[in-house]
Enzyme design. Sequence first.
Site, short mmCIF file in Angstrom:
data_model
loop_
_atom_site.label_atom_id
_atom_site.label_comp_id
_atom_site.label_asym_id
_atom_site.label_seq_id
_atom_site.Cartn_x
_atom_site.Cartn_y
_atom_site.Cartn_z
N VAL A 143 0.85 -1.18 0.00
CA VAL A 143 0.00 0.00 0.00
C VAL A 143 0.89 1.25 0.00
O VAL A 143 0.47 2.32 -0.39
CB VAL A 143 -0.99 0.00 1.20
N SER A 144 2.12 1.08 0.40
CA SER A 144 3.08 2.19 0.49
C SER A 144 3.84 2.36 -0.82
O SER A 144 4.44 1.42 -1.33
CB SER A 144 4.08 1.89 1.62
#
Length: 146
Positions: A14-15
Amino acid sequence: MAGRQAVKAYLDLVSQACRAILIFLKDNKIPHTVENIAIRKGEQKTPEFTKLNPMQKLPVLVDNGFVLTESDAILKYLATAYNVPDHWYPKLPEKRARVDEYTAWNHANTRTHISSVFLHEVLLPRMGQQTNPEELEKALADLVAH
């Protein structure tokens, strides 16, 4: 690199910073394993992970016992330690300094502001939370200003 173990990357995709590490590892065919750490579940706050990074942040790289945090430092380390093509991180000091100059600026400007936009436009709605329109507009204005 004979005798060298695969690097271990602790990531949550997600990063953006974690995705950059994974793309770099794959594109440069650097032997690696991935340990998925779910930020949304607080897995970066476990005692085991905190031993790797007391700041409880991702990404983290472990290379033959050497632990490194911060995506910018990890990418530069990998480019140097694994002798990747020069276009990634030039050896010529002036060219390398330009890359360093940009990554420092990017981290303090673009990444900071785009993270806020991403939070309001993507993450909060996916988590079933309302986005505050004023906060989103402020995040977009801050991004444009930088």
